[in-house]
Write an enzyme that holds these catalytic residues in place. Structure first.
Site, PDB file in Angstrom:
ATOM      1  N   HIS A 147      -2.266  -1.404  -9.877  1.00 41.37           N
ATOM      2  CA  HIS A 147      -2.770  -2.143  -8.719  1.00 41.37           C
ATOM      3  C   HIS A 147      -3.384  -3.484  -9.142  1.00 41.37           C
ATOM      4  CE1 HIS A 147      -4.377  -1.539  -4.352  1.00 41.37           C
ATOM      5  NE2 HIS A 147      -3.991  -2.785  -4.566  1.00 41.37           N
ATOM      6  N   GLU A 184      -5.733   6.504  -6.624  1.00 46.11           N
ATOM      7  CA  GLU A 184      -6.028   5.517  -7.653  1.00 46.11           C
ATOM      8  C   GLU A 184      -7.449   5.733  -8.157  1.00 46.11           C
ATOM      9  OE1 GLU A 184      -5.272   1.596  -6.123  1.00 46.11           O
ATOM     10  OE2 GLU A 184      -3.209   2.050  -5.554  1.00 46.11           O
ATOM     11  N   ARG A 215       0.864  -1.183   0.000  1.00 43.90           N
ATOM     12  CA  ARG A 215       0.000   0.000   0.000  1.00 43.90           C
ATOM     13  C   ARG A 215       0.896   1.227   0.000  1.00 43.90           C
ATOM     14  NH1 ARG A 215      -3.618  -2.917  -1.116  1.00 43.90           N
ATOM     15  NH2 ARG A 215      -5.728  -3.040  -0.240  1.00 43.90           N
TER      16      ARG A 215
END
Length: 339
Positions: free
Chosen positions: A302, A283, A255
């Site tokens: 991601h 994001e 993260r």
């Protein structure tokens, strides 16, 4: 028109589970798990992805439990769910639920929140090495060169991973899997000895290093695998990153929030650290984001967790969370509705 997939629609005596938004690649894996809810709950799944909260709220209006994946639930929507619906259980399709749902607010509203654990250990570990290998061998660029008719020997010189030192920040399920792969590559593996059970070091053969700065300074590759929680948010600081030696590879598939805000961009901005990143402060990442214009950085959207094996295990755990909830049992409970 949005396709709606339903199971046991005639069983109005059963509680209703709604998945109001779904990633396309998850549709078939989760459908394969729905038979486990037969005579337990009926399911309604909207076969499209949306993060429009007005649409989400409308679709879950009559739900008893909610399956969430790929989008954030704002505090406003969470209040709506907790105060104007029957929903008392939210199952998050992943591990890092704290990035997507305000857990303290869920606790106040007495909504159970569940997640999945270790479903993507191999997937994320493999993606870590995909990024690492791209940095050291540049296969994407070489592929483009060859197809353009450029047989450039000079552009093919790479770095060898064997014999290099890997420093792992976060020796949990994913970090331990990364350590095993690194050993197979012939790398020397160390890990930050912070809240790591001794058996993790014994099992992986990683060397424990107590000081994070020492780990970073002594590594040729640094890879981050910390979970995000209140204790780890911003735990890797700008001062820590200053100990990266020029040429050190930096990988983050965990993260972005475990790194002090702005610290990584500032360090990479010096231009001497190749990096592979799958996670970001915001994001989806915009094309004009400064990180997109830092040389020597490989970015992916991601997707480290997205493999067929991970989807299968993830969806299995999602359904098990629901069967446990309706049976009055606990499974992967992050926030209890009982306070």
């Amino acid at each position: 028109m949005t396709e709606i997939y339903e199971t046991q629609p005639e069983r109005t005596d059963l509680p209703l589970v709604v998945m109001p938004s779904v990633l396309q690649s998850m549709i078939e894996p989760i459908k394969a798990q729905f038979p486990a809810l037969r005579d337990v709950a009926r399911v309604r799944m909207f076969e499209e992805f949306t993060s429009d909260e007005s649409v989400l709220a409308e679709r879950v209006a009559d739900a008893d439990a909610l399956l969430v994946g790929g989008y954030h639930i704002s505090d406003d929507l969470l209040h709506t769910l907790g105060e104007r619906s029957r929903i008392k259980c939210i199952v998050f399709c992943g591990t890092g639920v704290a990035s997507y749902i305000n857990l303290d607010l869920a606790r106040t509203l007495k909504i159970r929140v569940c997640n999945a654990e270790h479903y993507g250990d191999h997937a994320v570990a493999e993606h870590t090495f995909a990024l690492m290998l791209e940095l050291v061998r540049r296969t994407g660029q070489l592929d483009a060169d060859v197809k353009a008719g450029n047989w450039a020997w000079a552009g093919g010189d790479g770095l060898q991973l064997a014999g290099r030192k890997l420093g792992i920040i976060g020796l949990g399920g994913i970090g331990s899997t990364v350590a095993g792969i690194a050993k197979a590559f012939g790398m020397e593996v160390s890990a930050w000895n912070s809240h790591v059970p001794a058996e993790h070091f014994a099992r992986t053969g990683a060397h424990p290093v107590d000081d994070l700065n020492e780990l970073i300074a002594g590594s040729d590759v640094v890879s981050v695998h910390l979970p995000l929680n209140d204790a780890t948010r911003g735990i890797v600081t700008a001062e820590n990153l200053e100990h990266l030696r020029p040429g050190t590879l930096f990988i983050n598939t965990a993260r972005s929030e475990v790194i002090e805000s702005g610290a990584l961009l500032a360090r990479l901005g010096k231009g001497d650290i190749p990096a592979g990143l799958d996670v970001f402060d915001h994001e989806p990442l915009a094309a004009d984001d400064p990180i997109c214009h830092v040389p020597g950085v490989v970015l992916t959207p991601h997707v480290g967790w997205r493999t067929d094996g991970a989807f299968k295990e993830l969806t299995r755990q999602m359904i098990q969370c629901l069967t446990a909830y309706f049976a009055g049992e606990d499974y992967n409970v992050v926030v209890s509705e009982r306070g």
